[in-house]
Structure formats: structure tokens, C-alpha cells
Design an enzyme around this catalytic site. Structure first.
Site, mmCIF file in Angstrom:
data_model
loop_
_atom_site.group_PDB
_atom_site.id
_atom_site.type_symbol
_atom_site.label_atom_id
_atom_site.label_comp_id
_atom_site.label_asym_id
_atom_site.label_seq_id
_atom_site.Cartn_x
_atom_site.Cartn_y
_atom_site.Cartn_z
ATOM 1 N N ASP A 16 0.870 -1.166 0.000
ATOM 2 C CA ASP A 16 0.000 0.000 0.000
ATOM 3 C C ASP A 16 0.917 1.229 0.000
ATOM 4 O O ASP A 16 2.137 1.093 0.159
ATOM 5 C CB ASP A 16 -0.884 -0.025 1.245
ATOM 6 C CG ASP A 16 -1.814 1.173 1.332
ATOM 7 O OD1 ASP A 16 -2.335 1.598 0.290
ATOM 8 O OD2 ASP A 16 -1.997 1.681 2.445
ATOM 9 N N ASP A 18 -0.383 5.096 0.972
ATOM 10 C CA ASP A 18 -0.767 6.141 1.919
ATOM 11 C C ASP A 18 -0.728 5.642 3.353
ATOM 12 O O ASP A 18 -1.377 4.652 3.702
ATOM 13 C CB ASP A 18 -2.165 6.658 1.594
ATOM 14 C CG ASP A 18 -2.195 7.460 0.299
ATOM 15 O OD1 ASP A 18 -1.485 8.470 0.234
ATOM 16 O OD2 ASP A 18 -2.910 7.067 -0.634
#
Length: 320
Positions: A16, A18
Site C-alpha cells: 500500500d 498512503d
């Protein structure tokens, strides 16, 4: 239940972005709170923010507006939010341990390079007589292409470790509407981008040979439902919000996707997921990952190998 201990070595790491690679979660909160303050609303609580994390934009926006009840059209809110994000996102920085982790994993490509005698470096048995293998990496983020570009504008070299055809972004047309995290599609697609670009003869990577790196609760569930191992590295405030429920999160059993087949989920304490406060001093040994020493970066073949990969990547994109 007793945790599983017979996992195969990790051959792929799926990330991922963020709140996991970049410190954007606090920037998201800042931008939202500036708008909430403008309309006399209270600041965004972590109980709501936790539900927004990791989800595709449309789904996150729907959840937010249901809570916020702002006196403006969603289109007006989105325009204001986009303007603030364009202002603040370029200040994003890598979180602790990220630069070293990505550099170390990127360096594992040395195992696949042949020496002057044509012997693969990973077959020489430098570490306990075992053959070593490259760890392939891919990006799987709900951030759209435009947001990804803004957030990473000052970190293009860091993110260059993710080959362009191994980046799955939030507006990727291969992810059907409504199929974002906590559903497993994005991580299954990220794995497919790796398997589709392996060298001829290299055995396809299975889900249990993948390690998903996530900060959000929906993201952990997505990784678990994809049949992959997971590293959960949340924001301290998110960890506090869910204090006492960590075993459920690591098992993917927080119900973020509603009523699903329980056989798709993990079991409490099954050993498939781990919590880390940050990514510094990452325990490679635990996952069967062997990182070559830093001096291999001086090997001329490493630079040529990178050029070859870029040429292959360009060729695949041109014929896609």
C-alpha cells in the site's frame, strides 16, 4: 489456534502507499479538517477516519458525507479538497524505515544476475549453502494516478523500485467499480502483474508466498482474503482506536466487507499476519528473505540489469 510456522519463503512484497510508505494520512486529515472548520463542523475523529482508510475514493467519500453532513454539494466539497491536497501532498515524506526497506528489497534482484562465468548469484550458496531468490515487489494503492503523481513528485527515485507495469493504482480500469479494498481484487491483480512479467521458466508466485504491507484495517482484510501474509503497520492513533481488537484485525475479521464467506477470512492467532509499530529494522529472516550486502550495488551488472528490465518493460507496454 496454534500459529502456522511452516510458511514458504516470501517471493513477493505488495505495498500500500498512503500511511504506509508516505506520511499522507495526517495530510489527508489536515485538508479535511480545514474544510470542516470552514463550515463550523467538528474535526474528523479517528473512529470515522479509520473507516475511510484504504478504500477507493468514491466509497470513502460516501462514508465521509454520511457522517459530515456538510451544507455544500459533494462536487463543491471535492473541488475544495482537491485544491488543498494539491497544495499539501507535495510535502509528503517517507515514513521511518521505508527508504531502507525498499532499497534492500530492490537489491535482491542481484540474486538473479549471472556472474562472468554465467552462474546465477543466488545459486552460489553464499548464505548457509541455500539458493537465494529475488523478492519481486508491486504497488497496490487506492490513490488515483493524479494523486500518486503529486504525492511522489519529490520521491521519484524511491518509487522507481516499483516498475510501472507493477503499479496498481486506484483508477486502474482492471479493478471493477465497487471492488476496492477490503475486497482482495487489488492484491490479486498486483500479484498477476508480477507473475505476468517473470522471466521465462520462473515458477509463478503463489498468494502464500506474498507479503502484503498495510496500514489500514480494510487493507489488512483485503490481503488476508487474497490468501496472503500481511504486515500491519498502522498510524499510532489508529492502533489506539482499535486497542484490544488487534487479533481480529490481523485475522481480517473486522467485518469491513460486510457479510462474506468466513472461509475467505483468517483465524485468530493463525500466524499469517504481524503487527509492527514501524518498518525500521524489518526482520527479513522471519519471512525467509535474504538481502545481498550493500556493496553489490557497485557491480556493473546491477546497472546493466536495470537497463535490461526497463527495455523489457517498454517492449511489453508497447505490445500490450
Amino acid at each position: 489456534m496454534a500459529p502456522r510456522t511452516d510458511f514458504p519463503p516470501i517471493r513477493a512484497c505488495l505495498f500500500d502507499m498512503d500511511g504506509l510508505l508516505l506520511d499522507t494520512e495526517d495530510l489527508y486529515t489536515l485538508c479535511i479538517n480545514l474544510i470542516l472548520e470552514k463550515y463550523g463542523k467538528s474535526t474528523l475523529p479517528w473512529s470515522i477516519k479509520a473507516r475511510l482508510q484504504g478504500r477507493p475514493g468514491p466509497e470513502a467519500n460516501a462514508l465521509f458525507h454520511e457522517w459530515a453532513q456538510l451544507p455544500v454539494e459533494e462536487s463543491d466539497y471535492h473541488a475544495q479538497l482537491t485544491a488543498l491536497q494539491q497544495q499539501h501532498f507535495p510535502t509528503a515524506k517517507p515514513l521511518p524505515g521505508v527508504e531502507k526497506l525498499l532499497g534492500d528489497l530492490g537489491r535482491t534482484r542481484w540474486w538473479d544476475i549471472n556472474d562472468q562465468e554465467g552462474v546465477r548469484n543466488g545459486d552460489k550458496g553464499e548464505s548457509g549453502g541455500k539458493k537465494q531468490q529475488r523478492v519481486h515487489i508491486a504497488l497496490a494503492t487506492s490513490s488515483t494516478t493524479s494523486n500518486f503523481t503529486v504525492k511522489t513528485s519529490k520521491w521519484t527515485e524511491l518509487f522507481s523500485v516499483f516498475e510501472s507495469h507493477r503499479r496498481v493504482l486506484g483508477d486502474d480500469k482492471r479493478i471493477l467499480p465497487g471492488r476496492g479494498k477490503p475486497l482482495p481484487d487489488i492484491y490479486l491483480l498486483a500479484l498477476k502483474t508480477i507473475n505476468d512479467s517473470l522471466e521465462a521458466g520462473e515458477k509463478p508466485i503463489t498468494p502464500e508466498e506474498c507479503l502484503v504491507f498495510e496500514d489500514s484495517v480494510p487493507g489488512v482484510e483485503a490481503g488476508r482474503r487474497a490468501g496472503m501474509r500481511v504486515v500491519w503497520c498502522p498510524h499510532p492513533m489508529l492502533k489506539k482506536e482499535y486497542e484490544g481488537r488487534e487479533p481480529e484485525i490481523l485475522a481480517g475479521r473486522m467485518g469491513e466487507a460486510g457479510n462474506v464467506d468466513v472461509h475467505q477470512l483468517g483465524e485468530i492467532g493463525d500466524g499469517w499476519a504481524d503487527y509492527y509499530a514501524d518498518l525500521t529494522n524489518f526482520p527479513y529472516d522471519k519471512y525467509g528473505i535474504v538481502v545481498p550486502p550493500a556493496e553489490v550495488e557497485l557491480d556493473a551488472a546491477m546497472k546493466e540489469n536495470t537497463k535490461d528490465e526497463l527495455r523489457t518493460q517498454d517492449a511489453k507496454i508497447a505490445t500490450a
